[in-house]
Scaffold this motif. Structure first.
Motif, PDB file in Angstrom:
ATOM      1  N   ILE A  69       0.835  -1.200   0.000  1.00 48.96           N
ATOM      2  CA  ILE A  69       0.000   0.000   0.000  1.00 48.96           C
ATOM      3  C   ILE A  69       0.871   1.251   0.000  1.00 48.96           C
ATOM      4  N   LEU A  70       1.918   1.247   0.818  1.00 45.95           N
ATOM      5  CA  LEU A  70       2.831   2.391   0.856  1.00 45.95           C
ATOM      6  C   LEU A  70       3.558   2.552  -0.470  1.00 45.95           C
ATOM      7  N   ARG A  71       3.946   1.443  -1.082  1.00 40.28           N
ATOM      8  CA  ARG A  71       4.635   1.512  -2.375  1.00 40.28           C
ATOM      9  C   ARG A  71       3.724   2.101  -3.445  1.00 40.28           C
ATOM     10  N   LEU A  72       2.481   1.643  -3.480  1.00 33.68           N
ATOM     11  CA  LEU A  72       1.529   2.158  -4.463  1.00 33.68           C
ATOM     12  C   LEU A  72       1.248   3.636  -4.226  1.00 33.68           C
ATOM     13  N   TRP A  73       1.066   3.997  -2.976  1.00 34.70           N
ATOM     14  CA  TRP A  73       0.799   5.402  -2.633  1.00 34.70           C
ATOM     15  C   TRP A  73       1.958   6.294  -3.067  1.00 34.70           C
ATOM     16  N   GLU A  74       3.175   5.822  -2.826  1.00 28.21           N
ATOM     17  CA  GLU A  74       4.358   6.621  -3.164  1.00 28.21           C
ATOM     18  C   GLU A  74       4.553   6.727  -4.671  1.00 28.21           C
ATOM     19  N   SER A  75       4.331   5.631  -5.390  1.00 23.95           N
ATOM     20  CA  SER A  75       4.601   5.626  -6.828  1.00 23.95           C
ATOM     21  C   SER A  75       3.499   6.285  -7.646  1.00 23.95           C
ATOM     22  N   ALA A  76       2.264   6.270  -7.133  1.00 22.95           N
ATOM     23  CA  ALA A  76       1.142   6.762  -7.934  1.00 22.95           C
ATOM     24  C   ALA A  76       0.570   8.085  -7.448  1.00 22.95           C
ATOM     25  N   GLY A  77       1.009   8.553  -6.299  1.00 16.86           N
ATOM     26  CA  GLY A  77       0.387   9.728  -5.692  1.00 16.86           C
ATOM     27  C   GLY A  77       0.452  10.995  -6.509  1.00 16.86           C
ATOM     28  N   THR A  78       1.489  11.170  -7.321  1.00 19.22           N
ATOM     29  CA  THR A  78       1.640  12.410  -8.092  1.00 19.22           C
ATOM     30  C   THR A  78       1.177  12.273  -9.538  1.00 19.22           C
ATOM     31  N   LEU A  79       0.626  11.130  -9.890  1.00 23.26           N
ATOM     32  CA  LEU A  79       0.236  10.882 -11.279  1.00 23.26           C
ATOM     33  C   LEU A  79      -1.188  11.382 -11.557  1.00 23.26           C
ATOM     34  N   ASP A  80      -1.489  11.602 -12.841  1.00 22.94           N
ATOM     35  CA  ASP A  80      -2.855  11.948 -13.198  1.00 22.94           C
ATOM     36  C   ASP A  80      -3.723  10.697 -13.112  1.00 22.94           C
ATOM     37  N   ARG A  81      -5.017  10.879 -13.291  1.00 23.01           N
ATOM     38  CA  ARG A  81      -5.972   9.787 -13.041  1.00 23.01           C
ATOM     39  C   ARG A  81      -5.666   8.529 -13.856  1.00 23.01           C
ATOM     40  N   ARG A  82      -5.438   8.674 -15.159  1.00 22.65           N
ATOM     41  CA  ARG A  82      -5.187   7.510 -16.011  1.00 22.65           C
ATOM     42  C   ARG A  82      -3.886   6.812 -15.616  1.00 22.65           C
ATOM     43  N   ALA A  83      -2.820   7.577 -15.444  1.00 19.38           N
ATOM     44  CA  ALA A  83      -1.533   6.981 -15.086  1.00 19.38           C
ATOM     45  C   ALA A  83      -1.591   6.345 -13.706  1.00 19.38           C
ATOM     46  N   ARG A  84      -2.346   6.961 -12.800  1.00 17.24           N
ATOM     47  CA  ARG A  84      -2.474   6.415 -11.449  1.00 17.24           C
ATOM     48  C   ARG A  84      -3.185   5.066 -11.487  1.00 17.24           C
ATOM     49  N   GLU A  85      -4.246   4.984 -12.272  1.00 17.89           N
ATOM     50  CA  GLU A  85      -4.971   3.719 -12.395  1.00 17.89           C
ATOM     51  C   GLU A  85      -4.098   2.663 -13.063  1.00 17.89           C
ATOM     52  N   ASP A  86      -3.309   3.085 -14.062  1.00 18.24           N
ATOM     53  CA  ASP A  86      -2.379   2.146 -14.705  1.00 18.24           C
ATOM     54  C   ASP A  86      -1.364   1.620 -13.693  1.00 18.24           C
ATOM     55  N   ALA A  87      -0.893   2.496 -12.789  1.00 19.50           N
ATOM     56  CA  ALA A  87       0.079   2.074 -11.776  1.00 19.50           C
ATOM     57  C   ALA A  87      -0.536   1.054 -10.827  1.00 19.50           C
ATOM     58  N   LEU A  88      -1.800   1.247 -10.472  1.00 19.00           N
ATOM     59  CA  LEU A  88      -2.486   0.267  -9.620  1.00 19.00           C
ATOM     60  C   LEU A  88      -2.618  -1.071 -10.351  1.00 19.00           C
ATOM     61  N   LEU A  89      -2.995  -1.003 -11.626  1.00 20.13           N
ATOM     62  CA  LEU A  89      -3.161  -2.226 -12.404  1.00 20.13           C
ATOM     63  C   LEU A  89      -1.830  -2.943 -12.619  1.00 20.13           C
ATOM     64  N   ALA A  90      -0.751  -2.176 -12.730  1.00 18.59           N
ATOM     65  CA  ALA A  90       0.568  -2.784 -12.937  1.00 18.59           C
ATOM     66  C   ALA A  90       0.951  -3.665 -11.761  1.00 18.59           C
TER      67      ALA A  90
END
Length: 237
Positions: free
Chosen positions: A13-34
């Protein structure tokens, strides 16, 4: 990522929060899916991947809220991500179907995430619907004079192409008994849950590190019960 143990779950959860927190909506969702090793384009497959991630990260029912469209009451309801996933997984998408449009055959394909991005800036609901249909029909036909009923019928056909693309629940208001269908934006809802969980974990790590000098990994290895007990002891001292 079937089910994660407590320390692994919080670390992820911390890794996802750190890696996706500054991304826009599409990129953030892609990061979760990755995190599930797959970033599909089709909306239904994306929803299934996000639900599987939610099931791995949070071993608890999903507590959701929706405003009643009739009286404005705040209505809460719980769902289980695993049960929803099981209900949606058998709904296989279809590559295309033939639409009979006023005597003409038109091939429709399922909407993809890029289609939604392309129409995101269109505020008018009808215009957005027309733009989406035009993209999924390959621009083969002019639907601009379609009636509301015709548009609704075409949208129903699009929904059949990818049944897991739209997730909604039939709700009844406990205040006024109004009934309505409430849609669920799985990506946005999951991200808010990840963000809240990460912030709660960081607060407890910060407090325990200050009190006992432990490292983050040492704190994350503690069960939530032991962590809470140490926080109470620290507050009492």
């Amino acid at each position: 990522m079937p089910g994660l143990s407590q320390p692994n779950r919080e670390a992820e959860i911390l890794r996802l929060w750190e890696s996706a927190g500054t991304l826009d909506r599409r990129a953030r969702e892609d990061a979760l899916l990755a995190a599930r090793d797959r970033v599909p384009a089709r909306l239904g497959a994306r929803n299934l991947g996000l639900l599987a991630l939610r099931q791995a990260l949070f071993d608890r029912p999903w507590s959701l809220r929706a405003g009643c469209p009739a009286c404005g009451a705040d209505c809460g309801f719980d769902i289980h991500a695993g049960s929803l996933l099981e209900a949606l997984e058998p709904t296989e998408p279809v590559d295309a179907l033939t639409l009979d449009w006023r005597g003409h055959e038109v091939q429709l394909r399922p909407p993809e995430v890029e289609d939604l991005e392309a129409i995101a800036s269109i505020d008018d609901v009808r215009e957005a619907s027309l733009a989406l249909i035009a993209r999924c029909a390959g621009g083969a036909m002019d639907f601009s004079d379609a009636s509301a009923a015709e548009l609704e019928a075409i949208e129903a056909q699009l929904a059949l192409l990818d049944p897991a693309a739209l997730v909604s629940f039939e709700l009844s208001c406990p205040e006024c008994s109004a009934q309505w269908s409430a849609g669920l934006d799985i990506g946005d809802t999951l991200w808010r849950e990840v963000q809240q969980a990460a912030e709660e974990t960081l607060l407890s790590v910060d407090a325990l590190a200050r009190q006992y000098g432990w490292t983050e990994s040492e704190i994350l290895s503690l069960s939530p019960l032991r962590r809470a007990a140490y926080l109470q002891l620290g507050d009492a001292s």
